[in-house]
Write a protein that holds these residues in place. Structure first.
Motif, PDB file in Angstrom:
ATOM      1  N   GLU A  80      12.090 -16.646  46.065  1.00 27.62           N
ATOM      2  CA  GLU A  80      11.856 -18.097  46.558  1.00 27.62           C
ATOM      3  C   GLU A  80      10.577 -18.564  45.897  1.00 27.62           C
ATOM      4  N   THR A  81       9.477 -17.769  45.764  1.00 26.33           N
ATOM      5  CA  THR A  81       8.327 -18.404  45.186  1.00 26.33           C
ATOM      6  C   THR A  81       8.663 -18.639  43.602  1.00 26.33           C
ATOM      7  N   ILE A  82       9.523 -17.566  42.886  1.00 28.94           N
ATOM      8  CA  ILE A  82       9.877 -17.832  41.552  1.00 28.94           C
ATOM      9  C   ILE A  82      10.578 -18.839  41.346  1.00 28.94           C
ATOM     10  N   ASP A  83      11.638 -19.023  42.219  1.00 26.51           N
ATOM     11  CA  ASP A  83      12.623 -20.509  42.136  1.00 26.51           C
ATOM     12  C   ASP A  83      12.022 -21.715  42.294  1.00 26.51           C
ATOM     13  N   ASN A  84      10.739 -21.749  42.976  1.00 22.07           N
ATOM     14  CA  ASN A  84      10.129 -22.817  43.196  1.00 22.07           C
ATOM     15  C   ASN A  84       9.360 -23.663  42.112  1.00 22.07           C
ATOM     16  N   PRO A  85       9.729 -24.609  41.554  1.00 22.39           N
ATOM     17  CA  PRO A  85       9.175 -25.131  40.248  1.00 22.39           C
ATOM     18  C   PRO A  85       7.878 -25.519  40.215  1.00 22.39           C
ATOM     19  N   PHE A  86       7.332 -25.612  41.652  1.00 24.44           N
ATOM     20  CA  PHE A  86       5.796 -26.267  41.781  1.00 24.44           C
ATOM     21  C   PHE A  86       4.906 -25.199  41.892  1.00 24.44           C
ATOM     22  N   GLU A  87       5.266 -24.114  42.119  1.00 27.84           N
ATOM     23  CA  GLU A  87       4.726 -22.803  42.029  1.00 27.84           C
ATOM     24  C   GLU A  87       3.899 -22.305  40.909  1.00 27.84           C
ATOM     25  N   ASP A  88       2.666 -21.950  40.760  1.00 32.66           N
ATOM     26  CA  ASP A  88       1.862 -21.581  39.721  1.00 32.66           C
ATOM     27  C   ASP A  88       2.218 -20.165  39.299  1.00 32.66           C
ATOM     28  N   LYS A  89       3.004 -19.712  38.338  1.00 35.36           N
ATOM     29  CA  LYS A  89       4.017 -18.722  38.092  1.00 35.36           C
ATOM     30  C   LYS A  89       2.717 -17.541  37.423  1.00 35.36           C
ATOM     31  N   ARG A  90       1.551 -17.981  37.195  1.00 37.80           N
ATOM     32  CA  ARG A  90       0.308 -17.175  36.674  1.00 37.80           C
ATOM     33  C   ARG A  90      -0.087 -16.286  37.851  1.00 37.80           C
ATOM     34  N   LYS A  91       0.177 -16.906  39.040  1.00 40.36           N
ATOM     35  CA  LYS A  91      -0.263 -16.085  40.264  1.00 40.36           C
ATOM     36  C   LYS A  91       0.698 -15.039  40.886  1.00 40.36           C
ATOM     37  N   LEU A  92       1.738 -14.929  40.270  1.00 40.60           N
ATOM     38  CA  LEU A  92       2.882 -14.057  40.782  1.00 40.60           C
ATOM     39  C   LEU A  92       2.260 -12.625  40.936  1.00 40.60           C
ATOM     40  N   PRO A  93       2.469 -11.963  42.038  1.00 39.87           N
ATOM     41  CA  PRO A  93       1.988 -10.767  42.282  1.00 39.87           C
ATOM     42  C   PRO A  93       2.606  -9.520  41.287  1.00 39.87           C
ATOM     43  N   HIS A  94       1.804  -8.533  41.055  1.00 40.69           N
ATOM     44  CA  HIS A  94       2.302  -7.440  39.984  1.00 40.69           C
ATOM     45  C   HIS A  94       2.843  -6.359  40.728  1.00 40.69           C
ATOM     46  N   HIS A  95       2.509  -6.311  42.128  1.00 40.80           N
ATOM     47  CA  HIS A  95       3.196  -5.294  42.953  1.00 40.80           C
ATOM     48  C   HIS A  95       3.504  -5.552  44.296  1.00 40.80           C
ATOM     49  N   LEU A  96       4.391  -5.194  45.000  1.00 39.98           N
ATOM     50  CA  LEU A  96       4.418  -5.367  46.633  1.00 39.98           C
ATOM     51  C   LEU A  96       4.673  -4.295  47.440  1.00 39.98           C
ATOM     52  N   PHE A  97       4.402  -3.988  48.529  1.00 46.10           N
ATOM     53  CA  PHE A  97       4.452  -2.979  49.336  1.00 46.10           C
ATOM     54  C   PHE A  97       5.692  -3.329  50.491  1.00 46.10           C
ATOM     55  N   VAL A  98       6.672  -2.603  50.603  1.00 42.47           N
ATOM     56  CA  VAL A  98       7.960  -2.817  51.529  1.00 42.47           C
ATOM     57  C   VAL A  98       7.997  -1.705  52.318  1.00 42.47           C
ATOM     58  N   ARG A  99       8.270  -2.040  53.588  1.00 45.17           N
ATOM     59  CA  ARG A  99       8.498  -1.020  54.678  1.00 45.17           C
ATOM     60  C   ARG A  99      10.124  -1.030  54.587  1.00 45.17           C
ATOM     61  N   PRO A 100      10.792   0.075  54.302  1.00 49.24           N
ATOM     62  CA  PRO A 100      12.307   0.256  54.041  1.00 49.24           C
ATOM     63  C   PRO A 100      12.851  -0.066  55.510  1.00 49.24           C
ATOM     64  N   PRO A 101      13.809  -1.036  55.954  1.00 50.19           N
ATOM     65  CA  PRO A 101      14.607  -1.200  56.919  1.00 50.19           C
ATOM     66  C   PRO A 101      15.194  -0.036  57.195  1.00 50.19           C
ATOM     67  N   ARG A 121       8.869 -14.502  30.937  1.00 47.69           N
ATOM     68  CA  ARG A 121       9.034 -16.315  30.914  1.00 47.69           C
ATOM     69  C   ARG A 121       9.037 -16.748  32.440  1.00 47.69           C
ATOM     70  N   GLY A 122       8.310 -16.190  33.446  1.00 50.31           N
ATOM     71  CA  GLY A 122       8.238 -16.572  34.721  1.00 50.31           C
ATOM     72  C   GLY A 122       9.316 -16.138  35.834  1.00 50.31           C
ATOM     73  N   GLU A 123      10.380 -15.388  34.891  1.00 43.22           N
ATOM     74  CA  GLU A 123      11.514 -14.725  35.859  1.00 43.22           C
ATOM     75  C   GLU A 123      11.056 -13.350  36.041  1.00 43.22           C
ATOM     76  N   LEU A 124      11.607 -12.886  37.218  1.00 43.48           N
ATOM     77  CA  LEU A 124      11.554 -11.296  37.547  1.00 43.48           C
ATOM     78  C   LEU A 124      12.390 -10.491  36.684  1.00 43.48           C
ATOM     79  N   ASP A 125      11.961  -9.711  35.831  1.00 42.64           N
ATOM     80  CA  ASP A 125      12.588  -8.880  34.844  1.00 42.64           C
ATOM     81  C   ASP A 125      12.651  -7.331  35.172  1.00 42.64           C
TER      82      ASP A 125
END
Length: 275
Positions: A80-101, A121-125
């Motif tokens: 959702e953050t990536i899809d938001n045109p008003f978000e600063d894409k330079r602040k996108l995280p480089h990793h996430l921690f996820v607890r598997p459901p 280019r600002g998209e998750l690759d």
């Protein structure tokens, strides 16, 4: 600063390419596409074999569904953050921690997997799923293919229970097998989680409704089945499973074959109540 960041991204891609060529990453992009995601997805092979692969005889909650990890709240928020045109894409995280459901039954609430995130280019690759404490460097260090973690836990529990009530003549074989299971545990990327689960267990006891002899036969049968699965899985994953497994299998086969038919039927009926 921008030049340094670009060089860091290039180095990351080079490391990942080296990991692919070394066979340390499994491409799961088809799973991501089936879940509706456009990005490439890879999983470290040790985590895949330990947690995500539905190995032969695996049941519900013995392993984790990768789609559920990719659909986690943290990932949805990121997209959702990536899809938001008003978000600063330079602040996108480089990793996430996820607890598997729907984690396996033995996994505690503090268990997470780590997701490396690479953008174009600002998209998750690219998303690379690894154990929580992993770094790109540890993808190459001291790698030995592990057995599925839940299978190791089941082997550990069966050995633990049988060792308590085994006959004196069986202790050497059971102790040898137990030592081997602990050795296999050291190869697992989920070693800390398995140890944490093991430390919370009470002393094994004979379940209500069973005699010691009946429960001993139940554990012998269970261990016989688990060892058969483990040796088959080890062949598929190229896991080093050298041990006294075959001598223990022969011992257990002898014990099971000596059971009277009526006793076997009674034990099977009682065992169904345990599950």
């Amino acid at each position: 600063m921008r030049r340094y960041k670009r060089r860091e991204i290039i180095n990351t891609h080079k490391r990942l390419q080296t990991a692919r060529l070394a066979g340390r990453l499994i491409d799961c992009s088809d799973v991501a596409r089936e879940a509706g995601f456009r990005f490439r997805c890879e999983v470290s092979v040790d985590l895949w074999n330990s947690l995500f692969w539905k190995y032969p005889s695996a049941r519900d909650h013995d392993c984790v569904d990768l789609v559920n990890v990719l659909n986690s709240t943290a990932m949805r928020d990121l997209l959702e953050t990536i899809d938001n045109p008003f978000e600063d894409k330079r602040k996108l995280p480089h990793h996430l921690f996820v607890r598997p459901p729907n984690s396996p039954w033995w996994v505690g609430p503090r268990f997470f997997v780590k997701l490396f995130l690479l953008y174009r280019r600002g998209e998750l690759d690219l998303v690379v799923v690894v154990p929580e404490t992993a770094t790109l460097t540890t993808l190459f260090s001291n790698y030995q293919p592990p057995l599925p973690a839940t299978l190791l836990v089941k082997l550990l529990l069966a050995c633990r229970g049988l060792h308590l009530i085994a006959r004196q003549s069986e202790h050497v074989s059971i102790s040898s097998l137990q030592d081997t299971v602990f050795e296999m545990l050291r190869m697992s990327p989920l070693l800390d989680e398995i140890k944490e689960y093991h430390e919370t267990l009470d002393q094994p006891v004979v379940p209500a409704g069973f005699t010691v002899e009946e429960y001993r036969e139940v554990l012998c049968r269970e261990l016989f089945e688990l060892l058969g699965i483990a040796t088959a899985v080890a062949e598929i994953t190229k896991t080093d499973f050298r041990m006294s497994a075959w001598s223990v299998l022969r011992l257990l086969a002898t014990l099971v074959s000596m059971m009277p038919l009526q006793a076997a039927t009674t034990i099977a009926q009682k065992t169904a109540l345990l599950h």
